[in-house]
Scaffold this motif. Structure first.
Motif, PDB file in Angstrom:
ATOM      1  N   THR A 422       0.830  -1.208   0.000  1.00 19.97           N
ATOM      2  CA  THR A 422       0.000   0.000   0.000  1.00 19.97           C
ATOM      3  C   THR A 422       0.863   1.255   0.000  1.00 19.97           C
ATOM      4  OG1 THR A 422      -0.188   0.017   2.435  1.00 19.97           O
ATOM      5  CG2 THR A 422      -1.905  -1.143   1.207  1.00 19.97           C
ATOM      6  N   ARG A 423       2.066   1.187   0.571  1.00 23.61           N
ATOM      7  CA  ARG A 423       2.948   2.358   0.613  1.00 23.61           C
ATOM      8  C   ARG A 423       3.586   2.622  -0.742  1.00 23.61           C
ATOM      9  NH1 ARG A 423       8.499   3.609   1.713  1.00 23.61           N
ATOM     10  NH2 ARG A 423       9.049   1.404   1.782  1.00 23.61           N
ATOM     11  N   LEU A 424       4.096   1.587  -1.396  1.00 25.94           N
ATOM     12  CA  LEU A 424       4.890   1.757  -2.611  1.00 25.94           C
ATOM     13  C   LEU A 424       4.102   1.519  -3.895  1.00 25.94           C
ATOM     14  CD1 LEU A 424       8.235   0.014  -1.536  1.00 25.94           C
ATOM     15  CD2 LEU A 424       7.776   2.467  -1.685  1.00 25.94           C
ATOM     16  N   ASP A 425       2.985   0.774  -3.806  1.00 30.61           N
ATOM     17  CA  ASP A 425       2.203   0.451  -5.012  1.00 30.61           C
ATOM     18  C   ASP A 425       3.098  -0.122  -6.110  1.00 30.61           C
ATOM     19  OD1 ASP A 425      -0.315   1.594  -3.987  1.00 30.61           O
ATOM     20  OD2 ASP A 425       0.722   3.514  -4.185  1.00 30.61           O
ATOM     21  N   PHE A 426       3.983  -1.010  -5.716  1.00 31.24           N
ATOM     22  CA  PHE A 426       4.959  -1.523  -6.677  1.00 31.24           C
ATOM     23  C   PHE A 426       4.317  -2.462  -7.695  1.00 31.24           C
ATOM     24  CE2 PHE A 426       5.417  -3.960  -2.667  1.00 31.24           C
ATOM     25  CZ  PHE A 426       4.977  -5.203  -3.085  1.00 31.24           C
ATOM     26  N   LYS A 427       4.971  -2.539  -8.846  1.00 30.94           N
ATOM     27  CA  LYS A 427       4.630  -3.456  -9.921  1.00 30.94           C
ATOM     28  C   LYS A 427       5.848  -4.315 -10.232  1.00 30.94           C
ATOM     29  CE  LYS A 427       1.591  -0.031 -12.197  1.00 30.94           C
ATOM     30  NZ  LYS A 427       0.321  -0.783 -12.337  1.00 30.94           N
ATOM     31  N   LYS A 428       5.695  -5.259 -11.160  1.00 31.51           N
ATOM     32  CA  LYS A 428       6.861  -5.974 -11.665  1.00 31.51           C
ATOM     33  C   LYS A 428       7.786  -4.972 -12.350  1.00 31.51           C
ATOM     34  CE  LYS A 428       4.117 -10.123 -12.681  1.00 31.51           C
ATOM     35  NZ  LYS A 428       3.669 -11.068 -13.754  1.00 31.51           N
ATOM     36  N   VAL A 429       9.052  -5.296 -12.437  1.00 29.88           N
ATOM     37  CA  VAL A 429       9.983  -4.369 -13.071  1.00 29.88           C
ATOM     38  C   VAL A 429       9.692  -4.216 -14.558  1.00 29.88           C
ATOM     39  CG1 VAL A 429      11.814  -4.710 -11.379  1.00 29.88           C
ATOM     40  CG2 VAL A 429      11.682  -6.228 -13.362  1.00 29.88           C
ATOM     41  N   THR A 430       8.896  -5.127 -15.110  1.00 30.96           N
ATOM     42  CA  THR A 430       8.476  -5.007 -16.508  1.00 30.96           C
ATOM     43  C   THR A 430       7.346  -4.001 -16.680  1.00 30.96           C
ATOM     44  OG1 THR A 430       6.930  -6.837 -16.211  1.00 30.96           O
ATOM     45  CG2 THR A 430       9.141  -7.379 -17.029  1.00 30.96           C
ATOM     46  N   GLY A 431       6.813  -3.513 -15.545  1.00 25.17           N
ATOM     47  CA  GLY A 431       5.712  -2.563 -15.598  1.00 25.17           C
ATOM     48  C   GLY A 431       4.345  -3.197 -15.482  1.00 25.17           C
ATOM     49  N   GLU A 432       4.277  -4.530 -15.495  1.00 29.04           N
ATOM     50  CA  GLU A 432       2.998  -5.232 -15.354  1.00 29.04           C
ATOM     51  C   GLU A 432       2.587  -5.286 -13.889  1.00 29.04           C
ATOM     52  OE1 GLU A 432       3.122  -8.742 -18.553  1.00 29.04           O
ATOM     53  OE2 GLU A 432       4.868  -8.698 -17.219  1.00 29.04           O
TER      54      GLU A 432
END
Length: 491
Positions: A422-432
């Motif tokens: 919830t803090r970073l809202d990260f995705k895969k490094v591919t952007g997916e």
């Protein structure tokens, strides 16, 4: 401090005897009657608090059906409502009660410590545990009763804003660190985490300060960076290897075995999520063989799609999917308060934010991966080296690069994995997208197309403390809803 009733005193005494008996002379124990203890010891209350905090945070309800689901490490094989964001209010209520009950134990430990040797260190250690507990609770709910919460004369404690809670947590930790005497008397075997070692508690407390500071970085960068750099620029202040990990030592037999192990003895409620299995498989992550078991029917790793309906989930045989690994379901698998790998990823993030801490971002990032592999028992050094080489550190995409690797390292720390997402809202490094919405849809009408951001306040707060909980809810962007963002979550 409010007097604890006689039954609880007896229970604390019994727990102290049970968990410390291996350290004591049996003749001494035989001469004492735990049903009528002549005197109570502060360490018994610390023992109780350490165990109750971990038992309640690590069980099948709060860890598995909340944290492990919301962080999307696991999926439900049946009874899928929690994975689709419908909570059991009784579980939410129990979690709230249990944490405040354990906080009362810490206050009693501090009170009794005043009459014992090692007072200074004992009080500091209890306050570090208190800060840790309020931090978990605040990131679960937001605003909390803190200043008034443990005052027996206040029946309707007011809620402190999450910002105020964070300020108090940082103050508690700083004071505790300053009061720790690394050569002084302390707790002994009654401290199940570090055996009363003030040096180790100092490292844990300072590492917690890093976590608190980083969580608030997006809402108050100036304060966050000042706190973080003041602690981190002396590496001896913080965890420096896996030997410094803050762990709860579960045993092989009930009632002192890992709560996840106890659930797994009779039930198969959880499979490793397709989210995690497919991502780790794509990275050739050697931890996959530890985090999950191969599916019985194929001998391969197959994750279960996240957030299925009950009918969809129960139609899939358990032997067709990967269940949690033996290591994570072991009776003596430790409960985790904090790991060194998290410290490494926090240091890497501080570099990416330009805070100017010691070391280099790429090296801290690599150290985070390697220390996680070491903690989980990956022994193939060539596989580790190959994996590290493939995970390039990229300052320009640090939220995804650090976020995904930190998420993998936080496995089994379900709540922390959820808070970090919830803090970073990260995705895969591919952007997916990595974390996916429930396949069968949300069962919480306020979470249509969005992820849970917090937990709602327990229902009994509206009965026992109505005016104050209503005021706290009114301050949230969407009221007392799982859709309301926490104070520090501004993106």
């Amino acid at each position: 401090m409010k007097a604890i009733n006689k039954l609880k005193y007896i229970g604390i005494a019994l727990l102290g005897f049970m968990l410390q008996s291996c350290e004591k002379d049996m003749e001494e124990l035989a001469s004492q009657n735990p049903n009528s203890p002549e005197s109570l010891k502060s360490e018994w209350f610390l023992t109780s608090a350490e165990k109750e905090f971990m038992d309640n945070m690590w069980d099948e309800w709060i860890n598995a059906r909340t944290g492990m689901f919301y962080a999307q490490y696991w999926s439900a094989t049946a009874y899928t409502e929690e994975s689709r964001y419908r909570i059991r209010e009784s579980v939410n209520r129990t979690f709230w009660r249990a944490f405040y009950s354990s906080l009362i134990d810490l206050e009693e430990a501090k009170s009794l410590a005043q009459q014992e040797e090692g007072t200074q260190n004992k009080i500091a250690i209890a306050n570090i545990m208190k800060a840790w507990a309020f931090h978990v609770m605040s990131d679960q709910y937001g605003a909390l009763p803190l200043m008034d919460a443990l005052n027996p004369d206040i029946l309707s404690p007011s809620y402190d804003s999450q910002e105020a809670v964070y300020d108090e947590i940082l103050a508690m930790l700083e004071m505790a660190v300053n009061n720790l005497d690394e050569t002084g008397e302390s707790y002994g075997s009654g401290d199940l985490i570090y055996g009363g070692d003030p040096t180790m508690w100092k490292k844990f407390a300072n590492s917690l300060r890093l976590r608190v500071a980083l969580r608030m970085a997006d809402v108050n960068d100036a304060k966050a960076s000042a706190v973080f750099t003041a602690v981190a620029n002396d590496p001896s202040n913080i965890m420096g290897s896996n030997s410094d990990n803050a762990l709860f030592p579960y045993q092989t037999a009930n009632p002192n075995n890992n709560p996840i192990n106890e659930n797994a003895k009779t039930r198969t409620d959880f499979a490793v999520s397709e989210t995690m299995v497919s991502y780790m498989d794509s990275l050739n992550d050697p931890r996959l063989a530890i985090y999950a078991r191969p599916a019985v029917n194929t001998g391969t790793y197959i994750g279960l799609e996240y957030g299925l309906s009950n009918a969809q989930a129960t139609a899939i045989p358990n032997d067709d999917v990967s269940l949690p690994g033996e290591a994570v379901e072991a009776a003596n698998a430790p409960g985790i308060y904090m790991l060194y790998s998290e410290v490494c990823f926090m240091m890497a993030e501080a570099h990416a934010r330009g805070w100017g801490v010691t070391g280099s971002g790429p090296q801290w990032f690599e150290d985070g991966i390697r220390s996680s592999m070491e903690f989980w028992g990956v022994s193939d050094q060539a596989a580790i080296d190959s994996y590290v080489m493939e995970q390039g550190f990229n300052d320009g995409d640090w939220k995804n690069v650090i976020g995904t690797q930190k998420w993998l390292a936080l496995y089994m720390q379900g709540l922390q994995g959820w808070y970090e997402f919830t803090r970073l809202d990260f995705k895969k490094v591919t952007g997916e997208d990595l974390i996916m919405l429930p396949a069968a849809g949300s069962m919480d009408p306020e979470l249509s197309g969005i992820f849970p951001q917090r937990m709602t306040y327990p229902d009994e707060e509206y009965t026992l403390n109505e005016a104050n909980v209503l005021g706290a809810g009114a301050e949230l962007s969407s009221g007392d809803s799982k859709a309301s963002k926490l104070w520090w979550d501004v993106f």
